[in-house]
Scaffold this motif. Structure first.
Motif, mmCIF file in Angstrom:
data_model
loop_
_atom_site.group_PDB
_atom_site.id
_atom_site.type_symbol
_atom_site.label_atom_id
_atom_site.label_comp_id
_atom_site.label_asym_id
_atom_site.label_seq_id
_atom_site.Cartn_x
_atom_site.Cartn_y
_atom_site.Cartn_z
ATOM 1 N N ILE A 104 0.922 -1.330 0.097
ATOM 2 C CA ILE A 104 -0.136 0.006 0.192
ATOM 3 C C ILE A 104 0.750 1.289 -0.079
ATOM 4 N N PHE A 108 1.241 4.224 -2.905
ATOM 5 C CA PHE A 108 1.225 5.632 -2.735
ATOM 6 C C PHE A 108 2.396 6.426 -3.295
ATOM 7 N N LEU A 122 -2.243 12.483 -1.479
ATOM 8 C CA LEU A 122 -1.987 11.126 -1.023
ATOM 9 C C LEU A 122 -1.606 11.266 0.279
ATOM 10 N N ASP A 124 -2.284 12.590 3.591
ATOM 11 C CA ASP A 124 -2.756 11.850 4.671
ATOM 12 C C ASP A 124 -3.280 10.356 4.790
ATOM 13 N N ARG A 125 -3.409 9.877 3.431
ATOM 14 C CA ARG A 125 -3.575 8.384 3.540
ATOM 15 C C ARG A 125 -2.274 7.615 3.834
ATOM 16 N N PHE A 126 -1.413 8.307 3.049
ATOM 17 C CA PHE A 126 0.095 7.657 3.351
ATOM 18 C C PHE A 126 0.658 7.643 4.763
ATOM 19 N N THR A 128 -1.458 7.738 7.489
ATOM 20 C CA THR A 128 -2.006 6.924 8.321
ATOM 21 C C THR A 128 -1.524 5.428 8.047
ATOM 22 N N TRP A 129 -1.157 5.207 6.715
ATOM 23 C CA TRP A 129 -0.783 3.648 6.632
ATOM 24 C C TRP A 129 0.826 3.515 7.126
#
Length: 156
Positions: A104, A108, A122, A124-126, A128-129
């Motif tokens: 994942i 990103f 990307l 914020d999602r990066f 988080t992961w």
């Protein structure tokens, strides 16, 4: 104890030492040092991704050996040992991190290329992961301490 048993026992000690040592060295020494001294965040991220992959692959090999060693040596009794379960949880976390979370994060990075992920939508999602990956790694490091402490005091 036969020579083969002694070698297998010694390899158990070596597997714990290598696996936990690699986890701690990579995550607690190498990563902070490179973060401080490598100004290029993309280069830093690439280096660390590669080092974490090597650490994970090493951990998978060590974890599989430890579980098999325990099953062969102690049979079903190994399922009642904390050492077995700590090893299994560490191995599962390693597999989840390497084959679940890492792809994942890599996706990103590829979507953001040629820019840094932090410069894109990307971000914020990066983050988080990346936090999930960091948490998995921290738990593995803590379980590694337990694994070291659960080893018998001296080899048989």
């Amino acid at each position: 104890m036969t020579a083969v048993s002694q070698i297998a026992e010694g390899l158990q000690w070596l597997a714990v030492t290598v696996w936990v040592g690699a986890l701690w060295t990579t995550g607690l020494l190498v990563a902070p040092t490179l973060f401080q001294f490598v100004p290029d965040r993309v280069l830093f991220g690439s280096l660390m991704a590669r080092l974490f992959t090597y650490t994970a692959l090493l951990g998978i090999g060590c974890g599989v050996y430890l579980l098999l060693f325990r099953l062969v040596r102690f049979g079903n009794h190994s399922l009642r040992q904390s050492f077995f379960w700590v090893t299994l949880v560490m191995l599962v976390l390693t597999l989840v991190g390497q084959f679940g979370v890492q792809p994942i994060l890599d996706a990103f990075r590829q979507q953001a290329f040629p820019r840094q992920v932090a410069e894109t939508v990307l971000r914020d999602r990066f983050a988080t992961w990346h936090g999930v990956a960091s948490l998995l790694y921290a738990v593995q490091c803590a379980l590694g301490m337990a694994l070291v402490l659960l080893q018998p005091r001296s080899p048989n």
